[in-house]
Design an enzyme around this catalytic site. Structure first.
Site, PDB file in Angstrom:
ATOM      1  N   PHE A 140      26.989  88.587 -63.098  1.00 59.28           N
ATOM      2  CA  PHE A 140      25.638  89.153 -63.140  1.00 59.28           C
ATOM      3  C   PHE A 140      24.646  88.050 -62.808  1.00 59.28           C
ATOM      4  O   PHE A 140      24.541  87.060 -63.514  1.00 59.28           O
ATOM      5  CB  PHE A 140      25.286  89.756 -64.510  1.00 59.28           C
ATOM      6  CG  PHE A 140      23.926  90.401 -64.481  1.00 59.28           C
ATOM      7  CD1 PHE A 140      23.772  91.701 -64.012  1.00 59.28           C
ATOM      8  CD2 PHE A 140      22.792  89.698 -64.857  1.00 59.28           C
ATOM      9  CE1 PHE A 140      22.507  92.283 -63.930  1.00 59.28           C
ATOM     10  CE2 PHE A 140      21.528  90.274 -64.783  1.00 59.28           C
ATOM     11  CZ  PHE A 140      21.395  91.569 -64.321  1.00 59.28           C
ATOM     12  N   ASP A 225      24.802  79.258 -62.839  1.00 63.34           N
ATOM     13  CA  ASP A 225      23.755  80.139 -63.326  1.00 63.34           C
ATOM     14  C   ASP A 225      23.787  80.070 -64.852  1.00 63.34           C
ATOM     15  O   ASP A 225      24.618  80.693 -65.495  1.00 63.34           O
ATOM     16  CB  ASP A 225      24.001  81.566 -62.825  1.00 63.34           C
ATOM     17  CG  ASP A 225      22.924  82.545 -63.302  1.00 63.34           C
ATOM     18  OD1 ASP A 225      22.182  82.190 -64.240  1.00 63.34           O
ATOM     19  OD2 ASP A 225      22.837  83.655 -62.744  1.00 63.34           O
ATOM     20  N   LYS A 254      15.070  82.982 -68.532  1.00 67.38           N
ATOM     21  CA  LYS A 254      15.090  83.564 -69.879  1.00 67.38           C
ATOM     22  C   LYS A 254      14.411  82.668 -70.931  1.00 67.38           C
ATOM     23  O   LYS A 254      13.201  82.615 -70.968  1.00 67.38           O
ATOM     24  CB  LYS A 254      16.510  83.968 -70.265  1.00 67.38           C
ATOM     25  CG  LYS A 254      16.994  85.159 -69.403  1.00 67.38           C
ATOM     26  CD  LYS A 254      18.149  85.928 -69.978  1.00 67.38           C
ATOM     27  CE  LYS A 254      18.328  87.246 -69.240  1.00 67.38           C
ATOM     28  NZ  LYS A 254      19.469  87.324 -68.370  1.00 67.38           N
TER      29      LYS A 254
HETATM   30  C1  LIG Z   1      19.434  87.839 -66.949  1.00 66.03           C
HETATM   31  C2  LIG Z   1      20.213  87.059 -65.963  1.00 66.03           C
HETATM   32  C3  LIG Z   1      19.765  86.886 -64.646  1.00 66.03           C
HETATM   33  C4  LIG Z   1      18.539  87.585 -64.107  1.00 66.03           C
HETATM   34  O1  LIG Z   1      17.376  87.215 -64.758  1.00 66.03           O
HETATM   35  P1  LIG Z   1      16.060  88.139 -64.586  1.00 66.03           P
HETATM   36  O2  LIG Z   1      14.978  87.327 -65.226  1.00 66.03           O
HETATM   37  O3  LIG Z   1      16.347  89.412 -65.323  1.00 66.03           O
HETATM   38  O4  LIG Z   1      15.862  88.351 -63.135  1.00 66.03           O
HETATM   39  C5  LIG Z   1      20.504  86.067 -63.806  1.00 66.03           C
HETATM   40  N1  LIG Z   1      21.621  85.482 -64.232  1.00 66.03           N
HETATM   41  C6  LIG Z   1      22.097  85.624 -65.478  1.00 66.03           C
HETATM   42  C7  LIG Z   1      23.344  84.922 -65.891  1.00 66.03           C
HETATM   43  C8  LIG Z   1      21.419  86.442 -66.391  1.00 66.03           C
HETATM   44  O5  LIG Z   1      21.900  86.620 -67.619  1.00 66.03           O
END
Ligand SMILES: *Cc1c(COP(=O)(O)O)cnc(C)c1O
Length: 407
Positions: A140, A225, A254
């Site tokens: 994700f 990520d 986040k």
């Molecule tokens: C939440 C998330 C994203 C996307 O972040 P947004 O601020 O919702 O665009 C990307 N990578 C990971 C691992 C995430 O948990």
């Protein structure tokens, strides 16, 4: 206006892209939130880990309000006195040289992909438009058209094509599969060190180290990520520190915004990021002084209050308590730090139902993929608050067992 009124009104004006629990929240403080009826809940999900510092942390609110009254937004047509100090701090904390600030996690991932492709063409010498990026199955990384193009989740993609080419998915946690998938046109491997939305999937120990070696051997950038796993969540400031490796690029978002503002960041080395030239990338709100001031304070808070250590200690306690629960419903409890998933036996109980019942016991969280209930409380949570949350969870399981007749 009561709860039902807001739910009905929202359904009239917002398409149903989410399936929220039927609580209408009005206020938050520390580890707790209150709904419009005055019910109080422990927040064990913290906006997918974006509220790691708890709701409205006084130091962060002060940084926000001070900066809001000074200078909030300029665009990067001009310099501000907030961007450099923020990036210096993020670089010092992570060991990188430079960063590109954006707003959402998805935008920072998009930034990483652009940088990786540019590096692939200009440094690695990949023929134009041939660059390949390897990702993991069940990844994700966000919701833009390019990011969903390499998702392996059908509902993320349905009817959103044509999809962006240039990506290849391999099984998560499998280093051999990575080595096999690499071609001379591979510029990067983009991966979460622990998969969050997939259900808090922890890879085998040593995997990330192997991945680092494979990427170095084949001249492929390793981009992590850490939008969800970063900033103390797993018991280290960054999850890659569990294996003492250094990636080539790091994506943060986040919790970076202290639960108050959207801000994200792609960090990397100077030899990679200096390939980005005027006009190649940008964002009107990216690097705005308001967000930078809050993020800088959030990073200070993380360090000064040793929230990574808190996460490790309290996470180990919570993990042990969850693993000690004797229930035929539970298949597995897994995670790292204060980031724990309880995986339920699919045919016995639904994760959404667990969360739905748990709110009546005063604790809020959300399932992923209906079988995994996630616990990602604020890193500022106390042991007493964790015990309250654990009791709510155990009482919920007991209640479901009573209803179902399954011991
Ligand atoms: C939440 C998330 C994203 C996307 O972040 P947004 O601020 O919702 O665009 C990307 N990578 C990971 C691992 C995430 O948990």
């Amino acid at each position: 206006m009561n709860t039902q009124d807001f739910i009905v009104r929202e359904a009239m004006v917002a398409p149903p892209t989410y399936t929220p629990l039927p609580v209408v929240l009005h206020e938050g403080k520390g580890s707790w939130v209150w709904d419009i009826e005055g019910n109080k809940y422990l927040d064990m999900m913290t906006a997918y880990s974006a509220v790691s510092f708890g709701h409205s942390h006084p130091r962060l609110v002060k940084a926000l309000t001070d900066q809001a009254q000074t200078l909030a937004l300029t665009s990067r047509a001009f310099y501000t006195d907030q961007l450099a100090p923020f990036l210096e701090k993020a670089c010092a904390l992570s060991g990188f040289d430079m960063g590109i600030p954006m707003n959402s996690g998805a935008e920072a991932v998009e930034t990483a992909l652009k940088v990786a492709r540019r590096w692939g063409y200009e440094v690695k010498g990949i023929p134009q438009n041939q660059a390949e990026i390897i990702v993991a199955e069940n990844n994700f990384h966000g919701r833009t058209t390019t990011l969903i193009s390499f998702s392996t989740e059908p509902i993320y993609q349905k009817d959103f094509g044509p999809l962006t080419p240039g990506f290849k998915a391999i099984p998560f946690g499998n280093a051999q599969a990575l080595e096999k998938a690499i071609t001379p046109n591979t510029c990067a491997f983009l991966v979460e060190p622990i998969q969050g939305e997939a259900g808090i999937i922890v890879p085998p120990p040593g995997w990330l180290k192997e991945v680092r070696d494979i990427c170095s051997k084949h001249n492929v950038l390793l981009i992590l990520d850490e939008v969800q796993s970063g900033l103390g969540r797993t018991g280290r400031i960054f999850a890659f520190q569990h294996e003492n490796i250094m990636p080539d690029g790091l994506i943060l978002a986040k919790a970076l915004g202290g639960g108050l503002v959207p801000i994200s960041l792609f960090l990397s080395r100077k030899d990679i990021l200096s390939l980005m030239t005027p006009g190649s990338h940008g964002s009107t709100f990216g690097g705005n002084p308001l967000a930078c001031a809050v993020a800088q304070e959030a990073l200070s808070l993380l360090q000064e209050e040793h929230l990574d250590q808190r996460s490790e200690e309290l996470g180990a306690y919570m993990m042990k308590e969850l693993q000690n629960i004797d229930s035929s419903f539970i298949k597995e409890v897994r995670g790292k730090g204060l980031w724990i998933g309880v995986d339920f036996n699919k045919n016995l109980v639904n994760g959404w139902e667990v969360c739905e019942r748990m709110r009546f016991k005063g604790a809020l969280t959300k399932d992923t993929h209906e079988t995994v209930v996630r616990f990602a409380p604020p890193l500022t949570i106390t042991k007493e608050e964790i015990d309250y949350g654990l009791k709510a969870f155990k009482d919920t399981l007991f209640e479901i067992e009573q209803c179902s007749g399954i011991p």
